[in-house]
Design a protein around this motif. Structure first.
Motif, short mmCIF file in Angstrom:
data_model
loop_
_atom_site.label_atom_id
_atom_site.label_comp_id
_atom_site.label_asym_id
_atom_site.label_seq_id
_atom_site.Cartn_x
_atom_site.Cartn_y
_atom_site.Cartn_z
N VAL A 197 0.84 -1.20 0.00
CA VAL A 197 0.00 0.00 0.00
C VAL A 197 0.87 1.25 0.00
N ALA A 198 1.96 1.22 0.77
CA ALA A 198 2.84 2.38 0.83
C ALA A 198 3.49 2.65 -0.53
N VAL A 199 3.87 1.61 -1.25
CA VAL A 199 4.48 1.80 -2.57
C VAL A 199 3.48 2.42 -3.53
N ILE A 200 2.25 1.92 -3.52
CA ILE A 200 1.23 2.47 -4.42
C ILE A 200 0.99 3.95 -4.12
N ARG A 201 0.93 4.31 -2.85
CA ARG A 201 0.70 5.70 -2.50
C ARG A 201 1.90 6.57 -2.85
N GLU A 202 3.10 6.03 -2.70
CA GLU A 202 4.30 6.80 -3.06
C GLU A 202 4.35 7.07 -4.57
N ILE A 203 3.97 6.08 -5.37
CA ILE A 203 3.97 6.28 -6.82
C ILE A 203 2.90 7.29 -7.22
N LEU A 261 -2.44 11.61 -17.06
CA LEU A 261 -3.73 11.66 -16.38
C LEU A 261 -4.56 10.46 -16.81
N PRO A 262 -5.41 9.93 -15.92
CA PRO A 262 -6.23 8.77 -16.28
C PRO A 262 -7.15 9.09 -17.44
N LEU A 265 -0.01 1.14 -12.83
CA LEU A 265 0.69 1.85 -11.76
C LEU A 265 1.16 3.23 -12.20
N LEU A 266 1.76 3.31 -13.38
CA LEU A 266 2.41 4.55 -13.80
C LEU A 266 1.78 5.17 -15.03
N LEU A 304 -1.71 -8.04 -9.41
CA LEU A 304 -2.15 -7.82 -8.03
C LEU A 304 -2.06 -6.35 -7.63
N ALA A 305 -0.98 -5.67 -8.05
CA ALA A 305 -0.84 -4.26 -7.72
C ALA A 305 -1.92 -3.42 -8.38
N SER A 306 -2.36 -3.82 -9.58
CA SER A 306 -3.42 -3.07 -10.25
C SER A 306 -4.74 -3.18 -9.50
#
Length: 715
Positions: A300-306, A361-362, A384-385, A418-420
């Motif tokens: 969760v921390a990695v996703i928020r940092e990205i 942007l999405p 992610l990016l 999984l990260a998605s």
């Protein structure tokens, strides 16, 4: 004529014999002087001599002079021809001495006697001549350009399987010559890591021995390449060298036992000195924690940092994102988590195939996935990016003895998948918080209701807000159900089962990175709840006794196959629907972010825009909700093989008896009748029950769209 005949038998050309399309025949001027029996005997002797000349020409100049196996075969054939050549000399000597066995009345030599003398060599020369002709013609395999060791030995061995003992003995001696070279290469490959020529395995070697030879040779070659300081004991090398030099690849049982003994010895040495069980457990734990997101707080921390990195670069003049920026985000995300003190974290890194990228942007438009490619596996690496990104783990020695590049690619695809899912869940939770915060701020001014210039506008604002709340809530519910299934039922179950298979089970309490090595090497390990007393220790002892690198690789391959199949990632249609759901969730978050973090415009802006802006927002939210609902129904229908019609009283047993899982989902779970397959089937059935807890998805009654929500009271 007699001298001419012996000259022909010795391999010389003669004008008495003419080669034509019909074969050998005597010249007409000489043929009329002979009896038909004499003509037949001379032609037979000339045919024998012709075969000898062909074989001798091959011996003196092999068809493939660069092929050492061909050269060895030619040398062995030349040794066999010495018997024929000595017979020619001995027979001519007997004629000159007027031996009674050949010379009749001391004055004439019957051709039938010569034919009887050389008839013993007719089958061997015929077989050798046929062998030489086939070698010159080349392999029958269209993909083979040259005679490899395996093909050549198979050819000679096949021709040695004959009922004529003299021919069989000759070909067995030829096989011995070829086998000496092959065993020399096996010795160098198995014990010293010298590269083995391609296609060196003849078919007489069993598949188990072939696999063992490749396994041991590759392991020793890798050790030699990496410059490992330790080496196999000299006593074992000497013993195995002696055994290989005296072995025969045609004695299958003895050769299999020898290769098996070498494999066991090398495996035990590798297991004790090069790659230990503790190293493997640490690698498996690191891959599970960071690629399979078992370390939830860090993921969760990695996703928020990205996400924070993308937001910062959108505001900054330097909008370029590089791979090192993502790696710095990994380090920042580890602060305050259990990964902060994990040495495995330093091995992780992100790669961007394009080199650099800018934050995107999405997308606000609906995904245009082609239905003709629904069976193709979608790409989750861009969530992610905004551009393809891959998490990597170094495949250093000696870990390369266990892991393969394809396995790491599978881990990378699993991480992207999984990260998605986890990222979409986090974005929706943030969206929920944003909507809640906006409503609390609005309550300071409107107190009750959602405000508006009139009753109609107030109702429109209320309906838009409730529909948005309902859409977000259903999306969060679906992703929580999906993540609970993937993270708990699949990843955790497969991980624990794999740890038990390698003899290092884990308990309910996760061990920290500093104590994993101690737990992996401890003789007493915690057992899972419900496990009978002593069962865990028995499994651990069995793993210690039977596990080698090949078995370990097979178990790990099955572990990855089970993960990809049970998590639905390996199913093209199911993963495509999941991809569409994630894209739809991202669209909703992007739309609300575009509207300033709230689906309702503030009262001042609403008065300026009028009702048109509200209607436009309502249409966008309705379209997103309809798309999500359609994707959810597609997802559920793909999980089952046929529409499920519940009984009027909603009997759950009817649902369980009618439900079945797609065969593609269970293809890698160990067979339809296996325990793994049954466990996966139960897990997917539980997923379907959680999705259809109110029987809405399985209800065959067609209802007006939007009148009934999956979660009651939200529309």
């Amino acid at each position: 004529m007699l001298a001419e005949t012996f000259a022909v038998l010795a391999g010389h050309e003669s004008s008495l014999f003419i080669t034509s399309q019909d074969g050998l025949k005597l010249s007409e001027s000489f043929s009329t002087l002979l009896h038909p029996g004499e003509r037949s005997a001379l032609i037979s002797l000339a045919s024998l001599a012709s075969r000898y000349r062909d074989v001798r020409a091959f011996v003196r100049s092999p068809s493939h002079p660069q092929n050492e196996y061909i050269c060895a075969l030619a040398s062995a054939i030349g040794t066999e021809l010495k018997g024929y050549e000595s017979l020619v000399i001995k027979t001519e000597e007997s004629v000159l001495r007027k031996d009674d066995s050949l010379v009749g009345s001391g004055s004439f030599v019957p051709l039938s006697a010569l034919l009887a003398t050389f008839s013993l060599w007719e089958p061997p020369l015929a077989a050798l001549s046929s062998l030489v002709a086939e070698i010159k013609a080349g392999p029958s395999d269209a993909n083979a350009r040259d005679w490899s060791a395996g093909r050549l030995i198979d050819l000679v061995h096949r021709r040695a399987m004959t009922g004529y003992s003299r021919v069989a003995e000759i070909f067995n001696r030829l096989l011995s010559a070829l086998q000496r070279i092959l065993l020399h290469y096996f010795n160098a490959y198995l014990l010293h890591g010298v590269a083995l020529p391609p296609d060196s395995m003849p078919s007489c070697i069993s598949s188990e021995s072939k696999e063992s030879i490749i396994y041991v040779g590759d392991a020793i070659a890798t050790i030699q390449k990496e410059g490992w300081t330790k080496s196999l004991p000299r006593e074992l090398l000497a013993e195995w060298t002696t055994g290989l030099n005296s072995a025969s690849i045609f004695e299958t049982q003895l050769f299999d036992k020898l290769v098996s003994d070498i494999r066991v010895g090398v495996s035990e040495w590798l297991w004790a000195h090069v790659l230990t069980k503790d190293d493997i457990v640490l690698a498996i734990d690191a891959l599970a924690d960071y690629f399979l997101l078992r370390n939830g707080e860090f993921a969760v921390a990695v996703i928020r940092e990205i996400e924070r990195l993308k937001a910062d670069r959108l505001k900054s003049r330097n909008s370029i994102i590089r791979a090192q920026d993502l790696n710095h985000a990994l380090l920042r995300a580890s602060v305050g988590t259990s990964a902060e003190t994990d040495p495995s974290l330093s091995k992780l890194s992100f790669t961007i195939p394009s080199g650099t990228t800018r934050p995107f942007l999405p997308h606000l438009t609906k995904s245009n996935t082609s239905m003709s490619r629904i069976n193709a596996l979608p790409d989750f690496s861009s969530f992610l990016l905004g551009t393809p990104t891959q998490l990597t783990y170094p495949l250093d020695f000696p870990l390369s003895l266990f892991l393969s590049p394809s396995a790491l690619q599978t881990y990378a695809r699993m991480h992207a998948y999984l990260a998605s899912v986890r990222r979409a869940h986090i974005l929706l939770l943030d969206l929920w918080s944003s909507l809640s915060l906006a409503q609390r701020k609005r309550r300071k001014w409107v107190r009750i209701g959602e405000g508006g210039a009139g009753v109609g506008e107030e109702q429109l604002r209320t309906r838009l807000l409730r529909r948005t709340w309902g859409t977000v809530r259903e999306m969060v519910w679906f992703l929580e159900v999906l993540w609970g299934y993937i993270g708990g039922d699949v990843v955790d179950t497969c991980y624990r089962a794999f740890r038990e298979q390698i003899g290092s089970p884990v308990g309910r309490i996760r061990t920290t990175s500093t104590s994993r090595s101690q737990a992996a090497g401890s003789p007493t390990v915690p057992s899972r709840p419900g496990t009978p007393a002593g069962a865990t220790e028995t499994a651990a002892v069995a793993g210690e006794r039977q596990l080698d690198f090949t078995t370990l690789r097979q178990l790990h391959t099955a572990y990855l196959t089970n993960l990809t199949a049970a998590s639905l990632m390996a199913s093209g249609p199911l993963s495509t629907v999941v991809h569409e759901v994630l894209h739809t969730c991202e669209r909703l978050g992007a739309q609300v972010a575009r509207w300033g973090g709230d689906v309702l415009p503030d009262l001042l802006s609403a008065q300026m825009e009028g009702v048109g802006g509200m209607v436009e927002r309502q249409q966008v939210v309705d379209e997103i909700y309809e798309t999500f609902t359609e994707n959810l129904r597609d997802f559920y229908s793909l999980l089952s093989t046929s529409p499920l019609v519940p009984t009027k009283n909603g009997d759950a047993s009817t649902f369980l008896n009618a439900s079945s899982v797609l065969n593609s989902t269970l293809s890698g779970m160990g067979g339809a009748g296996g325990a793994a397959s049954m466990q996966a089937r139960r897990q997917v059935e539980h997923l379907m029950l959680r999705l259809d807890f109110n029987m809405l998805l399985s209800d065959p009654v067609v209802e007006t769209r939007g009148e009934r929500a999956i979660l009651a009271g939200l529309a």
